[in-house]
Design a protein around this motif. Structure first.
Motif, mmCIF file in Angstrom:
data_model
loop_
_atom_site.group_PDB
_atom_site.id
_atom_site.type_symbol
_atom_site.label_atom_id
_atom_site.label_comp_id
_atom_site.label_asym_id
_atom_site.label_seq_id
_atom_site.Cartn_x
_atom_site.Cartn_y
_atom_site.Cartn_z
ATOM 1 N N ARG A 1 -35.239 -36.331 1.213
ATOM 2 C CA ARG A 1 -34.533 -36.956 0.108
ATOM 3 C C ARG A 1 -35.497 -37.175 -1.047
ATOM 4 O O ARG A 1 -36.693 -37.386 -0.832
ATOM 5 N N GLY B 1 -31.539 -43.175 1.466
ATOM 6 C CA GLY B 1 -32.028 -42.669 0.195
ATOM 7 C C GLY B 1 -33.197 -43.436 -0.386
ATOM 8 O O GLY B 1 -33.550 -44.530 0.055
ATOM 9 N N LYS C 1 -30.971 -37.425 -7.899
ATOM 10 C CA LYS C 1 -31.259 -37.659 -6.485
ATOM 11 C C LYS C 1 -30.814 -36.446 -5.707
ATOM 12 O O LYS C 1 -29.946 -35.696 -6.152
ATOM 13 N N SER C 2 -31.439 -36.248 -4.556
ATOM 14 C CA SER C 2 -31.017 -35.171 -3.675
ATOM 15 C C SER C 2 -31.198 -35.599 -2.229
ATOM 16 O O SER C 2 -31.977 -36.500 -1.925
ATOM 17 N N GLY C 3 -30.433 -34.947 -1.356
ATOM 18 C CA GLY C 3 -30.511 -35.228 0.075
ATOM 19 C C GLY C 3 -29.498 -36.251 0.515
ATOM 20 O O GLY C 3 -28.866 -36.932 -0.280
ATOM 21 N N GLY C 4 -29.325 -36.306 1.810
ATOM 22 C CA GLY C 4 -28.405 -37.272 2.382
ATOM 23 C C GLY C 4 -26.961 -36.807 2.337
ATOM 24 O O GLY C 4 -26.623 -35.753 1.820
#
Length: 158
Positions: free
Chosen positions: A26, A110, A147-150
């Motif tokens: 993340r 996150g 943001k990225s991921g999750g």
């Protein structure tokens, strides 16, 4: 209607249980802006503040703050950050220092709060280092920019 994740059915605060969530890579990037008068802006940019190099100290403060986010923000999970960066851009026309803080982690939750904390503490540090020559300093525009991921995937602010 969406529910706030940090409140239980009775409206009481709770820490979200992330035990069943998978560990994923993340990242999050936050930004803030600091507006100064002409004298303070020049001192910061030239690196000759009476307290030292404004950018170096603000960078360290932001990185340290990201690492301590769970101690500062109630209900945040402590995260094993793998990387934190705090960078600055200057705008001489607006006499503005723009801060960009990015955090990376492999975790079950996150890293947005860590990035936001890094940007805000870096901004506060710039204020502290320059306040002797400018009491009109303005901190503005603290926000998540990506943001990225999750589970919720990627987000990029417009």
């Amino acid at each position: 209607m969406s529910q706030l994740s940090h409140l239980d059915r009775d409206g009481q605060p709770r820490m979200v249980d992330v035990a069943a969530k998978p560990v994923t890579a993340r990242s999050a990037t936050a930004a803030a802006s600091v507006y100064l008068n002409e004298e303070a802006f020049a001192l910061a940019v030239e690196g000759v503040s009476a307290k030292g190099n404004v950018f170096a100290v603000a960078r360290i403060a932001g990185i340290m703050a990201a690492k301590r986010t769970a101690e500062l923000i109630p209900l945040c999970h402590p995260l094993p950050l793998s990387h934190v960066s705090v960078d600055f851009d200057t705008d001489a026309v607006e006499r503005c220092i723009r801060i960009r803080a990015t955090c990376h982690v492999s975790a079950q939750t996150g890293v947005e709060m860590e990035a936001m904390t890094a940007a805000s503490v870096a901004a506060l540090t710039i204020y502290d280092m320059c306040k002797a020559v400018d009491r009109t300093i303005r901190i503005a525009d603290l926000r998540l920019i990506a943001k990225s991921g999750g589970r919720s995937g990627s987000f990029v602010a417009a």
